[in-house]
Motif scaffolding. Structure first.
Motif, short mmCIF file in Angstrom:
data_model
loop_
_atom_site.label_atom_id
_atom_site.label_comp_id
_atom_site.label_asym_id
_atom_site.label_seq_id
_atom_site.Cartn_x
_atom_site.Cartn_y
_atom_site.Cartn_z
N GLU A 110 0.84 -1.18 0.00
CA GLU A 110 0.00 0.00 0.00
C GLU A 110 0.89 1.24 0.00
OE1 GLU A 110 -3.28 0.28 -0.24
OE2 GLU A 110 -3.51 -1.90 -0.40
N ILE A 111 0.66 2.13 -0.96
CA ILE A 111 1.39 3.39 -0.98
C ILE A 111 0.41 4.54 -0.91
CG2 ILE A 111 3.37 2.44 -2.22
CD1 ILE A 111 2.29 3.75 -4.75
N LYS A 112 0.90 5.66 -0.38
CA LYS A 112 0.12 6.89 -0.31
C LYS A 112 0.84 7.94 -1.13
CE LYS A 112 -0.78 5.85 4.59
NZ LYS A 112 -0.63 6.35 5.98
N ASP A 115 3.08 4.46 7.29
CA ASP A 115 1.89 4.27 8.13
C ASP A 115 1.68 5.42 9.10
OD1 ASP A 115 3.63 1.62 7.86
OD2 ASP A 115 1.51 1.11 7.55
N TYR A 116 2.77 5.95 9.65
CA TYR A 116 2.64 7.03 10.63
C TYR A 116 3.46 8.27 10.28
CZ TYR A 116 7.19 5.45 12.50
OH TYR A 116 8.52 5.09 12.64
N LEU A 117 4.40 8.14 9.33
CA LEU A 117 5.26 9.28 9.01
C LEU A 117 4.74 10.10 7.83
CD1 LEU A 117 7.86 10.27 10.33
CD2 LEU A 117 9.17 9.00 8.62
N PHE A 118 3.90 9.50 7.00
CA PHE A 118 3.42 10.19 5.81
C PHE A 118 2.57 11.41 6.17
CE2 PHE A 118 -0.02 10.86 2.72
CZ PHE A 118 0.69 11.07 1.55
N VAL A 169 5.45 10.50 -1.44
CA VAL A 169 5.02 9.10 -1.55
C VAL A 169 5.38 8.37 -0.26
CG1 VAL A 169 5.26 6.94 -2.81
CG2 VAL A 169 5.33 9.11 -4.04
N GLY A 170 4.39 7.83 0.42
CA GLY A 170 4.62 7.07 1.63
C GLY A 170 4.45 5.58 1.37
N ILE A 171 5.32 4.78 1.98
CA ILE A 171 5.25 3.32 1.85
C ILE A 171 4.81 2.74 3.18
CG2 ILE A 171 6.51 1.22 1.25
CD1 ILE A 171 8.63 3.06 -0.06
N ASN A 172 3.64 2.09 3.22
CA ASN A 172 3.17 1.46 4.44
C ASN A 172 4.00 0.21 4.73
OD1 ASN A 172 1.25 3.44 4.55
ND2 ASN A 172 -0.50 2.10 4.14
N GLN A 173 4.46 0.10 5.97
CA GLN A 173 5.33 -1.02 6.33
C GLN A 173 4.93 -1.70 7.64
OE1 GLN A 173 9.08 1.62 5.50
NE2 GLN A 173 9.75 -0.51 5.33
N VAL A 174 3.78 -1.38 8.15
CA VAL A 174 3.44 -1.82 9.50
C VAL A 174 3.52 -3.35 9.64
CG1 VAL A 174 0.95 -1.88 9.03
CG2 VAL A 174 1.78 -1.55 11.38
N GLY A 234 13.17 8.67 6.98
CA GLY A 234 12.75 7.54 7.79
C GLY A 234 12.96 7.82 9.26
N HIS A 235 12.51 6.90 10.09
CA HIS A 235 12.54 7.05 11.54
C HIS A 235 12.98 5.73 12.16
CE1 HIS A 235 10.19 7.13 15.54
NE2 HIS A 235 11.18 8.01 15.68
N ASP A 236 13.90 5.82 13.10
CA ASP A 236 14.33 4.62 13.82
C ASP A 236 15.04 3.66 12.85
OD1 ASP A 236 13.94 1.87 15.21
OD2 ASP A 236 13.31 3.26 16.76
#
Length: 379
Positions: free
Chosen positions: A35-37, A61-64, A86-91, A140-142
């Motif tokens: 899923e991408i945003k 998932d949370y950074l977009f 463009v956000g990439i969901n990775q949850v 990115g984060h973490d």
């Protein structure tokens, strides 16, 4: 903490007025659908020739949403350029997406596939479908803030800017990044952030990472580090996003008072030549053209008058008529040129003609009428 809480509430409350698209994306590299945003700029028109920087957001998932909201807000006021985000969901896949080999500390297995998915599938897909420039940002984060560093080690890196929020650095990563950035020969932005209340085991490595990068003397590296007070591993993201974007797009920003004093007034070629250089540098640096904004025209006009540079005013008046033929500023700056040339009759004609045009941000009928009455009083 109250200031931070208010900032978070503000960002969450910003309506995402730009176009946001949610869609599945099948990857042959991953053998899976992701899923991408996608956030497109306000009033995005695929038929226009405008090119927009591309921002890829890991942990979408949370950074977009924080990125999209902050970007939409800042571009509304013209401080930074409109971008495609463009956000990439990775949850559900984060651990395997960001996997690296425990012996060599580089992506392996699913991690290597995810690395190739971004560069070989996602970016070409976005480029084919939307008007994006080759100025790309990765954030990115973490663990994902660690992963983004791997793109630095390509012979020709895909990204020009890297935003790392509290990275969980792999062994040897700090030393490897320092070595790579020592010799990088393309203008590259690197933003790193931690906070007072960040996770202790991460922060120690981040501080070492910063000390190594801060010691570099490479004019092609544009580095910034923030260690936020009154923030933790998660809240530092909301503080870091505007800092990072403002640092990356510093050249794009309208002429400030400091830039006016330190650079415009002292530029050897004169005020108008400085304006040309600034906008040529933007095109060269970011890969797209920026239309000259009214704020910068005002600054150049003020400098030209201060330095008694009639040639600069003449060139500015031509530019105003070219870029804004239906706006009052085209008549205003042309009238200003003739006024400084002491051709008051022609100046008056242009100021009067401007009354039939559209008002701009700074120039309206009242401004033109003040000029008209002033010249008539002189005659």
């Amino acid at each position: 903490m109250r200031r931070l809480t208010l900032l978070l509430l503000f960002l969450v409350s910003i309506p995402i007025s730009a176009q946001v698209i949610y869609e599945p994306f099948y990857s042959s590299k991953l053998g899976d659908t992701r899923e991408i945003k996608i956030q497109l700029p306000r009033n995005y028109n695929p038929e226009e020739k405008n090119k927009y920087p591309l921002i890829i957001v890991l942990d979408g998932d949370y950074l977009f949403e924080p990125f999209a909201g902050n970007l939409d807000y800042q571009t509304y006021w013209g401080g930074i350029p409109k971008c495609v985000v463009v956000g990439i969901n990775q949850v559900e896949t984060r651990e395997k997406d960001l996997f690296y080999d425990k012996d060599i500390y580089f992506p392996a297995h699913e991690g290597a596939s995810f690395f190739e998915f971004i560069g070989m599938e996602l970016i070409p897909f976005i480029e084919n479908k939307y008007n994006v420039s080759n100025f790309r940002i990765l954030t990115g984060h973490d663990s994902s803030a660690n992963f983004l560093n791997y793109y630095l080690f390509k012979d020709n890196p895909l990204f020009r800017a890297y935003i790392a929020f509290s990275p969980d650095l792999a062994p040897e990563m700090a030393n490897r990044v320092q070595e790579r950035l020592t010799y990088i020969n393309t203008d590259t932005f690197y933003y790193l952030a931690t906070a007072d209340n960040d996770i202790a085991q991460l922060k120690d490595k981040i501080l070492t990472h910063n000390s190594l990068l801060a010691s570099l003397d490479n004019p092609k590296l544009h580095y910034r580090f923030d260690n936020f007070t009154d923030a933790d591993h998660y809240s530092l993201v909301s503080l870091g996003i505007p800092r990072a974007l403002n640092n990356i797009f510093a050249l794009y920003k309208p002429i400030s008072k400091q830039e006016y004093t330190d650079q415009v007034l002292t530029y050897e070629g004169g005020p108008f030549k400085y304006l040309e250089k600034k906008y040529n540098d933007i095109k060269l640096f970011y890969g797209f053209e920026k239309k000259v904004v009214e704020n910068d025209m005002k600054a150049i006009a003020a400098a030209a008058i201060k330095k008694d540079d009639l040639d600069a005013l003449k060139e500015l008046s031509k530019l105003a008529r070219k870029e804004y033929p239906d706006s009052m500023i085209s008549a205003y700056f042309t009238g200003m040129y003739y006024e400084q040339e002491n051709n008051l009759k022609k100046a008056l004609q242009y100021y009067q003609s401007g009354l039939l045009l559209k008002a701009s941000d700074f120039i309206d009928k009242d401004v033109l009428l003040d000029k008209i009455y002033s010249l008539k009083d002189e005659n």
